[in-house]
Motif scaffolding. Structure first.
Motif, mmCIF file in Angstrom:
data_model
loop_
_atom_site.group_PDB
_atom_site.id
_atom_site.type_symbol
_atom_site.label_atom_id
_atom_site.label_comp_id
_atom_site.label_asym_id
_atom_site.label_seq_id
_atom_site.Cartn_x
_atom_site.Cartn_y
_atom_site.Cartn_z
ATOM 1 N N VAL A 365 -14.198 -60.893 -61.395
ATOM 2 C CA VAL A 365 -13.795 -62.570 -60.952
ATOM 3 C C VAL A 365 -13.214 -62.780 -59.571
ATOM 4 C CG1 VAL A 365 -12.107 -64.605 -61.424
ATOM 5 C CG2 VAL A 365 -12.934 -63.524 -63.407
ATOM 6 N N LEU A 366 -12.678 -61.718 -59.083
ATOM 7 C CA LEU A 366 -11.949 -61.103 -57.431
ATOM 8 C C LEU A 366 -12.886 -61.867 -56.454
ATOM 9 C CD1 LEU A 366 -9.172 -59.150 -58.732
ATOM 10 C CD2 LEU A 366 -8.495 -61.037 -57.926
ATOM 11 N N ALA A 368 -15.671 -62.858 -56.808
ATOM 12 C CA ALA A 368 -15.973 -64.435 -56.595
ATOM 13 C C ALA A 368 -15.474 -65.386 -56.297
ATOM 14 C CB ALA A 368 -16.292 -65.519 -58.135
ATOM 15 N N VAL A 369 -14.105 -64.981 -56.077
ATOM 16 C CA VAL A 369 -13.524 -65.681 -55.242
ATOM 17 C C VAL A 369 -13.107 -65.317 -54.052
ATOM 18 C CG1 VAL A 369 -10.424 -65.646 -55.007
ATOM 19 C CG2 VAL A 369 -11.910 -65.336 -56.791
ATOM 20 N N LEU A 372 -16.332 -67.207 -52.213
ATOM 21 C CA LEU A 372 -16.003 -68.528 -51.570
ATOM 22 C C LEU A 372 -14.570 -68.916 -50.956
ATOM 23 C CD1 LEU A 372 -14.728 -69.776 -55.318
ATOM 24 C CD2 LEU A 372 -16.918 -70.473 -54.327
ATOM 25 N N GLN A 373 -14.527 -67.309 -50.733
ATOM 26 C CA GLN A 373 -12.840 -68.091 -49.124
ATOM 27 C C GLN A 373 -13.783 -66.683 -47.564
ATOM 28 O OE1 GLN A 373 -10.146 -69.550 -49.095
ATOM 29 N NE2 GLN A 373 -10.789 -69.627 -51.113
ATOM 30 N N PHE A 385 -9.294 -57.991 -49.036
ATOM 31 C CA PHE A 385 -9.614 -58.606 -50.630
ATOM 32 C C PHE A 385 -10.827 -57.225 -51.548
ATOM 33 C CE2 PHE A 385 -9.562 -63.027 -50.636
ATOM 34 C CZ PHE A 385 -9.316 -63.740 -51.923
ATOM 35 N N TYR A 457 -21.811 -63.726 -55.133
ATOM 36 C CA TYR A 457 -21.882 -64.252 -56.244
ATOM 37 C C TYR A 457 -22.504 -63.577 -56.961
ATOM 38 C CZ TYR A 457 -19.885 -68.091 -53.622
ATOM 39 O OH TYR A 457 -19.169 -68.555 -52.398
#
Length: 504
Positions: A365-366, A368-369, A372-373, A385, A457
């Motif tokens: 999950v982290l 994927a975040v 996105l950023q 990150f 992803y």
């Protein structure tokens, strides 16, 4: 207590082999009831350092991307950097399968010495690369040794470490990969500084670093014994008994504790080898759920790490104007090791299923975040990150090796580790660097770092999926004897033999 035999006559060569017998032994229980001591630290240092070597190798290659592209290097492209990573991983897959089978057949100690020598040969010869083809070939040889090490060393570690500590020790040892990564990242800073060392020489010295550490490890490994479990199964119960007795005496003297007697025994029908057909039947027919579990765990972690980390240095240099990546990668690596170190005790306390599924899903999950950023991140924020993501992912990835090592019968242990490592790494570890190398080139041409987000992803999805599979198919192996988690094939043979006699 000592190894006991049933008093039967040695079996003929048409059975399990000349001179082999059916015996009853308490060796596993005696090894599992030992308190932690200096002897166990010797095992950890002598065997666990293979991951430091692997981390050193991968980090060096990542940090050398710019110089390897230059005239002082080998004139490689970003795609060729990715290809070199894929070739290294391909060598590791081949080495794991080849040496894994030999480890189950000829013993843990012989193979963890031989595979270390193969690694040393490959990494030293890499320093003398004169063109891309030679460089690729030597990366393959180095990978052969590392892959063989994974099979031989994981088997030996789990068979020598007491059940109470097996989870945390295995996770921490696998996580020590990142000590090598941090060390390699920091050491490349002065070695790649043209003001200190000529550019055409510094990168070659980087590859020689692994040889010095490997030689030190080879010295320590001379004192690591063969696995007593492997010995008594292969008709060498007297050697097994001697090793265990020596270990018990050493541990008792070091700890000052009186070792309790054990009552748990296991009856096995000795044999020299287990055929590949029997191994295949064990993996596919006897333990299909465990096979699916291991495949998902290995594919997820292999893609995540080999995709992100093999090309991390290239990403920083290509898009974020970083000249020296050593500090960034060292910080990233330290977070990985700390994650494995801090979370590893929980695999024994909270249990395998909770921790494996949790670390896989959270890291997925982290990541994927982060994808996105990606377009909004600087070199520093991308590294932060990565540190958070892989704090959890490190323990999860290490648990894949622990799982494959402890949930299959002893006679197939090394080959099972090799099989899942090879298949998972072939799917995730070879395609990952190739994909990321291509993504970096395309994104660089477009001038947009977000073009590599698709790789993030995919890695995130594979990790999260592995965690979900672990929820449903995970095995509660914490603090259990290896023989209780998966009955040895030779124990099944002994039970069938006894049943046959009863029918007669």
């Amino acid at each position: 207590m000592s190894t006991k035999t049933t008093g039967q006559e040695p079996e003929s060569s048409s059975s399990t082999g000349k001179g082999l017998r059916t015996i009853t032994t308490d060796v596993p229980a005696r090894m599992d009831r030992l308190p932690w001591s200096r002897w166990h630290w010797m095992i950890v240092i002598g065997l666990g350092t293979v991951w430091i070597l692997d981390g050193l190798e991968v980090t060096i290659v990542g940090n050398l991307s710019e110089v390897l592209k230059s005239e002082d290097g080998l004139g490689l492209t970003s795609s060729q950097i990715g290809m070199a990573g894929a070739i290294y991983v391909a060598g590791a897959c081949v080495g794991a399968l080849g040496f894994g089978q030999l480890t189950d057949r000829f013993g843990r100690k012989k193979l963890f010495i031989i595979t270390l020598l193969v690694y040393l040969t490959g990494t030293v010869l890499t320093a003398f690369s004169m063109n891309p083809l030679y460089y690729f070939a030597m990366r393959f040889v180095t990978g052969l040794g590392i892959g063989g090490e994974y099979a031989a060393v994981n088997s030996a570690v789990d068979e020598l470490i007491p059940a109470k500590y097996r989870g945390r020790i295995d996770i921490t040892i696998n996580g020590s990969y990142w000590l090598g990564a941090a060390g390699g990242a920091l050491l490349t800073i002065p070695l790649l500084d043209p003001n200190l060392i000529p550019a055409g020489i510094g990168w070659r010295l980087c590859f020689a670093l692994g040889a010095f550490l490997g030689l030190a490890v080879l010295f320590v490994r001379r004192h690591v014994p063969e696995s007593p479990r492997w010995l008594f199964i292969h008709g060498r119960e007297d050697e097994s008994e001697k090793i265990v007795a020596d270990v018990e005496r050493t541990v008792a003297e070091a700890t000052g504790e009186e070792l309790a007697d054990v009552e748990t025994t296991i009856k096995i029908k000795q044999r020299h080898t287990v055929g590949l057909a029997r191994v295949a039947r064990t993996v596919l027919k006897d333990y299909p759920r465990r096979t699916v579990l291991c495949l998902f765990l290995f594919v997820g972690q292999a893609f995540l790490y080999n995709a992100f980390f093999f090309t991390y240095g290239d990403t920083l240099q290509t898009f974020l104007d970083v000249d020296q990546t050593g500090v960034y990668i060292a910080l990233f690596a330290v977070s990985n090791f700390v994650g494995a170190l801090v979370l590893s005790p929980l695999f024994d306390k909270l249990g395998r299923v909770r921790m494996i599924s949790g670390t896989y899903i959270v890291s997925g999950v982290l990541l994927a975040v982060a994808g996105l950023q990606l377009g909004n991140l600087t070199a520093a924020s991308l590294t932060v990150f990565g540190m958070v993501v892989f704090f959890f992912a490190s323990a999860g990835a290490s648990s894949a090796y622990l799982t494959a090592s402890e949930i299959f019968p002893m006679e197939t242990r090394a080959l099972c580790i090799a099989l899942f490592y090879a298949v998972g790494t072939a799917v995730g570890g070879i395609t990952g660097p190739l994909l990321f190398g291509r993504l970096i080139e395309n994104a660089d041409a477009a001038g947009d770092i977000s073009g590599i987000a698709i790789g993030y992803y995919i890695g995130a999805g594979l990790m999260a999926l592995g965690g979900v599979v672990a929820i449903f198919l995970g095995v509660g192996a914490e603090q259990k004897s290896l023989e209780d988690i998966a009955e040895p094939l030779t124990a099944k043979d002994a039970a069938e033999e006894a049943g046959s006699r009863d029918q007669d």
